[in-house]
Design an enzyme around this catalytic site. Structure first.
Site: not given
Ligand code: 5RP
Length: 219
Positions: A104, A83-85, A32, A29, A97-98
């Site tokens: 996940e 992805g990751a924060d 990215t 999610t 973050g999402g």
């Molecule tokens: C959502 C996540 C996303 O992978 C993380 O927030 C990265 O998001 P982005 O690709 O928008 O920077 O963990 O729960």
């Protein structure tokens, strides 16, 4: 397209090369992963199944006429792309973050290979500058917050947010994650905590990092 978006597109594109015929795929999610999903219609026909980590990604996949399979109908996920924060070069992550951290983490746990896609702005030496998302059962929110304060963190309730699982999220500031596995386990043990956004017990297997014009692979 601005430079940050272009990096996200590039790293998402690179992850497509890990897809092979007959594989089952877990889809993460975020912005990215959205670039990865946008490119999936050209690949989904040779995949055995596609499982999603959030209602948002499911909606996006379905809009592209890509069939989404329930995880309970798939024995194992061959490859999970997310992805990751924040990420370290040891492949430990902060995610959520999402707000999709619980599903996940389930998909990361159920997958043979977890490929994490980030741009270089997400790379840190020590996790924790990005507040650690902690998903909590609503009735336990104040109790969990007090326990986190005792542990030295500063939890802030994510306003007007309900997770796909009907829960709330505390974003925990000021906790330096010097031992990610230990902190993940400790926070997870507080009654009422559903999921901690530290991904260290099950970290990424492969970290793809996009820089200006190319992508570095760490494994
Ligand atoms: C959502 C996540 C996303 O992978 C993380 O927030 C990265 O998001 P982005 O690709 O928008 O920077 O963990 O729960």
């Amino acid at each position: 397209m601005d430079q940050q978006k272009e990096k996200k597109r590039l790293v998402a594109q690179t992850a497509l090369s890990y897809l092979k015929e007959g594989m089952s795929l877990g889809v993460g999610t975020g912005s990215t992963v959205d670039f990865f999903i946008d490119a999936l219609p050209e690949h989904s026909h040779y995949l055995a199944a596609i499982v999603s980590s959030s209602e948002a990604s499911t909606k996006k996949l379905k809009n592209l006429k890509i069939e989404v399979t329930d995880l309970n109908r798939v024995s194992d996920v061959d490859v999970y792309v997310d992805g990751a924060d924040e990420a370290t070069k040891h492949l430990n992550l902060i995610k959520g973050g999402g707000g999709a951290l619980t599903r996940e983490k389930i998909l990361a746990g159920a997958s043979r290979r977890f490929i994490c896609i980030v741009d270089d702005t997400k790379i840190v030496d020590v996790l924790g500058k990005f507040p650690i998302p902690v998903e909590v059962i609503p009735m336990a929110q104040s109790y969990v917050a007090r326990q986190i304060v005792k542990a030295g963190g500063q939890p802030i309730l994510r306003e007007k947010f309900v997770s796909d699982n009907g829960n709330q999220i505390l974003d925990v500031h000021n906790l330096a994650v010097t031992d990610p596995v230990k902190l993940e386990i400790e926070l997870n043990q507080i009654p009422g905590v559903v999921t901690v956004g530290i991904f260290a017990r099950r970290k990424a297997d492969i970290l793809l990092i996009s820089e200006k014009n190319d992508v570095i692979t760490l494994d």
